[in-house]
Motif scaffolding. Structure first.
Motif, PDB file in Angstrom:
ATOM      1  N   PRO A   1      -9.204  -1.660  -1.858  1.00 56.45           N
ATOM      2  CA  PRO A   1      -8.913  -2.893  -1.406  1.00 56.45           C
ATOM      3  C   PRO A   1      -9.983  -3.663  -0.539  1.00 56.45           C
ATOM      4  N   VAL A   2     -10.392  -5.006  -1.005  1.00 53.53           N
ATOM      5  CA  VAL A   2     -11.488  -5.625  -0.239  1.00 53.53           C
ATOM      6  C   VAL A   2     -11.311  -6.016   1.326  1.00 53.53           C
ATOM      7  N   ALA A   3     -10.017  -5.916   1.521  1.00 54.53           N
ATOM      8  CA  ALA A   3      -9.533  -6.093   2.931  1.00 54.53           C
ATOM      9  C   ALA A   3      -9.919  -4.923   3.858  1.00 54.53           C
ATOM     10  N   ALA A   4     -10.403  -3.889   3.334  1.00 51.98           N
ATOM     11  CA  ALA A   4     -10.782  -2.578   3.869  1.00 51.98           C
ATOM     12  C   ALA A   4     -12.262  -2.758   4.250  1.00 51.98           C
ATOM     13  N   GLY A   5     -12.921  -3.705   3.869  1.00 54.51           N
ATOM     14  CA  GLY A   5     -14.344  -3.826   3.823  1.00 54.51           C
ATOM     15  C   GLY A   5     -14.778  -5.003   4.620  1.00 54.51           C
ATOM     16  N   GLN A   6     -16.045  -5.523   4.551  1.00 55.58           N
ATOM     17  CA  GLN A   6     -16.587  -6.744   5.143  1.00 55.58           C
ATOM     18  C   GLN A   6     -16.707  -7.905   4.368  1.00 55.58           C
ATOM     19  N   GLY A   7     -16.975  -8.981   4.766  1.00 53.85           N
ATOM     20  CA  GLY A   7     -17.456 -10.148   4.156  1.00 53.85           C
ATOM     21  C   GLY A   7     -16.445 -11.344   4.139  1.00 53.85           C
ATOM     22  N   ALA A   8     -16.769 -12.448   3.071  1.00 55.23           N
ATOM     23  CA  ALA A   8     -15.850 -13.456   3.027  1.00 55.23           C
ATOM     24  C   ALA A   8     -14.318 -13.020   2.629  1.00 55.23           C
ATOM     25  N   GLN A   9     -14.354 -12.153   1.735  1.00 57.53           N
ATOM     26  CA  GLN A   9     -13.200 -11.710   1.053  1.00 57.53           C
ATOM     27  C   GLN A   9     -12.240 -11.181   1.939  1.00 57.53           C
ATOM     28  N   ALA A  10     -12.810 -10.003   2.742  1.00 55.60           N
ATOM     29  CA  ALA A  10     -12.160  -9.402   3.640  1.00 55.60           C
ATOM     30  C   ALA A  10     -11.730 -10.404   5.009  1.00 55.60           C
ATOM     31  N   ASP A  11     -12.538 -11.375   5.122  1.00 50.99           N
ATOM     32  CA  ASP A  11     -12.323 -12.334   6.222  1.00 50.99           C
ATOM     33  C   ASP A  11     -11.111 -13.013   6.188  1.00 50.99           C
ATOM     34  N   ALA A  12     -10.907 -13.670   4.867  1.00 49.93           N
ATOM     35  CA  ALA A  12      -9.869 -14.478   4.140  1.00 49.93           C
ATOM     36  C   ALA A  12      -8.624 -13.594   4.074  1.00 49.93           C
ATOM     37  N   PHE A  13      -8.499 -12.343   3.951  1.00 51.14           N
ATOM     38  CA  PHE A  13      -7.507 -11.616   4.102  1.00 51.14           C
ATOM     39  C   PHE A  13      -6.909 -11.365   5.508  1.00 51.14           C
ATOM     40  N   ALA A  14      -7.976 -11.169   6.204  1.00 53.77           N
ATOM     41  CA  ALA A  14      -7.894 -10.891   7.671  1.00 53.77           C
ATOM     42  C   ALA A  14      -7.184 -12.043   8.269  1.00 53.77           C
ATOM     43  N   ALA A  15      -7.493 -13.323   8.089  1.00 53.70           N
ATOM     44  CA  ALA A  15      -6.864 -14.593   8.444  1.00 53.70           C
ATOM     45  C   ALA A  15      -5.578 -14.787   8.248  1.00 53.70           C
ATOM     46  N   LEU A  16      -5.324 -14.208   6.884  1.00 54.50           N
ATOM     47  CA  LEU A  16      -3.859 -14.286   6.373  1.00 54.50           C
ATOM     48  C   LEU A  16      -3.071 -13.541   6.816  1.00 54.50           C
ATOM     49  N   ALA A  17      -3.564 -12.247   7.562  1.00 52.41           N
ATOM     50  CA  ALA A  17      -2.659 -11.252   7.767  1.00 52.41           C
ATOM     51  C   ALA A  17      -2.329 -11.582   9.380  1.00 52.41           C
TER      52      ALA A  17
ATOM     53  N   PRO B   1       6.526   9.278   2.090  1.00 52.09           N
ATOM     54  CA  PRO B   1       5.481   8.542   1.264  1.00 52.09           C
ATOM     55  C   PRO B   1       3.761   9.148   1.372  1.00 52.09           C
ATOM     56  N   ILE B   2       3.345   8.553   0.361  1.00 57.88           N
ATOM     57  CA  ILE B   2       1.802   9.068   0.197  1.00 57.88           C
ATOM     58  C   ILE B   2       0.791   8.410   0.780  1.00 57.88           C
ATOM     59  N   ALA B   3       0.171   9.359   1.413  1.00 58.86           N
ATOM     60  CA  ALA B   3      -0.865   8.812   2.288  1.00 58.86           C
ATOM     61  C   ALA B   3      -2.099   7.929   1.525  1.00 58.86           C
ATOM     62  N   SER B   4      -2.683   7.119   1.842  1.00 53.37           N
ATOM     63  CA  SER B   4      -4.001   6.509   1.299  1.00 53.37           C
ATOM     64  C   SER B   4      -4.960   6.617   2.219  1.00 53.37           C
ATOM     65  N   ARG B   5      -6.341   6.441   1.782  1.00 55.72           N
ATOM     66  CA  ARG B   5      -7.462   6.527   2.965  1.00 55.72           C
ATOM     67  C   ARG B   5      -7.367   5.380   3.453  1.00 55.72           C
ATOM     68  N   TRP B   6      -6.826   4.377   3.143  1.00 50.19           N
ATOM     69  CA  TRP B   6      -6.889   3.107   3.925  1.00 50.19           C
ATOM     70  C   TRP B   6      -5.862   2.876   4.795  1.00 50.19           C
ATOM     71  N   GLY B   7      -5.254   3.968   5.272  1.00 53.38           N
ATOM     72  CA  GLY B   7      -4.363   4.013   6.473  1.00 53.38           C
ATOM     73  C   GLY B   7      -2.774   3.377   6.206  1.00 53.38           C
ATOM     74  N   VAL B   8      -2.739   3.114   4.821  1.00 56.12           N
ATOM     75  CA  VAL B   8      -1.218   2.469   4.436  1.00 56.12           C
ATOM     76  C   VAL B   8      -0.812   3.565   3.462  1.00 56.12           C
ATOM     77  N   PRO B   9       0.415   4.165   4.240  1.00 57.99           N
ATOM     78  CA  PRO B   9       1.198   5.006   2.883  1.00 57.99           C
ATOM     79  C   PRO B   9       1.677   4.274   1.876  1.00 57.99           C
ATOM     80  N   VAL B  10       2.079   4.736   0.878  1.00 59.91           N
ATOM     81  CA  VAL B  10       2.380   3.860  -0.272  1.00 59.91           C
ATOM     82  C   VAL B  10       3.739   4.801  -1.110  1.00 59.91           C
ATOM     83  N   LEU B  11       4.559   4.188  -1.565  1.00 60.69           N
ATOM     84  CA  LEU B  11       5.477   4.695  -2.572  1.00 60.69           C
ATOM     85  C   LEU B  11       5.551   3.515  -3.831  1.00 60.69           C
ATOM     86  N   SER B  12       5.470   4.108  -5.025  1.00 61.01           N
ATOM     87  CA  SER B  12       5.559   3.320  -6.136  1.00 61.01           C
ATOM     88  C   SER B  12       6.134   4.177  -7.465  1.00 61.01           C
ATOM     89  N   MET B  13       6.695   3.572  -8.398  1.00 58.25           N
ATOM     90  CA  MET B  13       7.329   4.350  -9.555  1.00 58.25           C
ATOM     91  C   MET B  13       6.330   4.934 -10.479  1.00 58.25           C
TER      92      MET B  13
END
Length: 342
Positions: free
Chosen positions: A308-324, A152-164
C-alpha cells in the motif's frame, strides 16, 4: 405494501420466522425482510434465512428475496457483556458502483489510520470479488480458528485482515445466494477483532444483501463513500449515501478518487474523469468532503505488488494520511472511542 398483502406473505413463513419478522417490503418483485435473530448462533441464522428464502421464492410475483437480520447487539457489544462479542467501531467503505477504486482506497485508509496510532483491522466484505488479500500481500495465508472464531491474518503493514480469498482457492468463483454470503460476512466480522479500535470494512459495490446485513446486524459507526468525479459514478454514490442515511448510519463524508493525473513525462496535469464533481455533490447532499486521491500509476503498481502506498512516503502517501486524519476526526465526532469497543 397493504396490510392484507403483508399478512398474506407473513402467513407463508415458517412459524419461527413469522414471530421474528420486523418488516417486510415487496417492491418490483424484490421482497426485503428484516428478522430479529436475537439468541441465534450463526448456523441457526443461516438456517432461518434459507428457510424464509425458499418459501418466498416459490411465489410467482417474487423474483428476489433479501433478508437482513437484527439482534440485541445493535451498535456493537460492550466488552464484558455476557454472551456478547466485543466489537470495534466499524467504518464501512462503500460505493454505488464498481470500478471507482474502493478496495484500493479501503486498504490505504486502513494503513494510514494505523500510522496515526489506531489499532485497525480490515475486513474484505466483497464476498464474490475479494481483493484485500492481494492488496496486503497475504494471498498465501490461511486463517486458523480459536473458540470457533477466525483469527485475523497479520500483515507486515500493521493491519490484520480477513477475506474470502483467504478461505477459498485462488480464482474460485463463489456461486452463493444471499444467505450463504450473509453467513460468510458474519464469520469474517465476528472473528477475533478484540484488539482493534476500528474495523475498516470494504463493501462490495451497490446496495444489496451484504450492505443490508451489515446495516441491520452490525451497525457501522460511520460510512465513507467513494466516487470518481464523473457524473455517472456520482449518481450511484448518491444512492449509497441514501442507503446509509436510511439505515441511520452517519456518513463521514465523500472521497473523490482518481482525481487528476500528472503525466510522468511532461509533468502536465489533466483530468480524464473530471475534477471537483464529488466535492460539489457532497456540498449538495450536506455531507463532508474528505478529499481527493490522484490517479497515479504508482498506486496501481504498488497495489498489485501488495505494498500500500500509504505505508510509504511521497505525495500519494500524504493524500491518504490527510484522508485518514479527516476520517478519524469525523468518527470521533459521531462515535467516540470507549475502551476500544463501539
Amino acid at each position: 405494501m397493504a396490510t392484507d398483502e403483508f399478512e398474506a406473505l407473513r402467513a407463508l413463513l415458517p412459524a419461527d420466522a413469522a414471530q421474528r419478522l420486523s418488516s417486510l417490503r415487496l417492491v418490483d418483485g424484490v421482497a426485503t425482510l428484516v428478522l430479529d435473530a436475537s439468541g441465534l448462533d450463526a448456523r441457526q441464522r443461516v438456517a432461518l434465512e434459507t428457510g424464509v428464502t425458499k418459501v418466498l421464492e416459490r411465489e410467482g410475483d417474487i423474483n428476489e428475496v433479501r433478508v437482513a437480520m437484527t439482534a440485541d447487539r445493535e451498535g456493537g457489544a460492550q466488552a464484558g457483556d455476557p454472551g456478547k462479542l466485543a466489537m470495534p467501531r466499524i467504518i464501512a467503505v462503500g460505493s454505488g458502483k464498481g470500478g471507482v477504486g474502493k478496495s484500493t482506497l479501503s486498504v490505504n485508509l486502513a494503513v494510514a489510520l494505523a500510522r496515526l496510532g489506531l489499532k485497525v483491522g480490515l475486513v474484505d466484505a466483497d464476498i464474490y470479488g475479494p481483493s484485500q488479500a492481494r492488496l496486503l500481500g497475504t494471498e498465501d495465508e490461511k486463517p486458523v480458528a480459536h473458540d470457533k472464531r477466525l483469527v485475523p491474518i497479520a500483515s507486515r503493514w500493521g493491519v490484520p485482515v480477513l477475506s474470502m480469498a483467504h478461505l477459498t482457492k485462488a480464482g474460485q468463483a463463489l456461486a452463493w445466494r444471499g444467505p450463504m454470503a450473509a453467513g460468510a460476512l458474519t464469520q469474517l466480522l465476528e472473528a477475533h477483532w478484540e484488539d482493534a479500535d476500528v474495523l475498516v470494512v470494504d463493501l462490495p459495490p451497490g446496495t444489496g444483501d451484504v450492505q443490508l446485513t451489515i446495516l441491520h446486524k452490525f451497525k457501522p459507526a460511520g460510512a465513507v463513500i467513494v466516487s470518481t468525479p464523473q457524473d455517472l459514478a456520482l449518481i450511484d454514490a448518491t444512492r449509497a449515501v441514501e442507503l446509509f442515511a436510511k439505515g441511520k448510519v452517519p456518513v463521514l463524508g465523500l472521497v473523490e478518487n482518481m482525481s487528476g493525473y500528472i503525466c510522468p513525462h511532461c509533468g502536465e496535469e489533466s483530468d480524464p474523469f473530471g475534477c471537483g464533481g464529488a466535492e460539489a455533490e457532497a456540498d449538495r447532499l450536506g455531507i463532508a468532503f474528505l478529499g481527493r486521491i490522484p490517479l497515479d500509476i504508482a498506486i496501481r503498481k504498488q497495489s498489485d505488488a501488495g505494498v500500500p502506498v500509504a505505508a510509504g512516503q511521497g505525495a500519494q502517501a500524504d493524500a491518504f494520511a490527510a484522508l485518514a486524519a479527516r476520517v478519524r476526526d469525523s468518527l470521533e465526532a459521531v462515535a467516540p472511542a470507549s475502551g476500544g469497543a463501539a
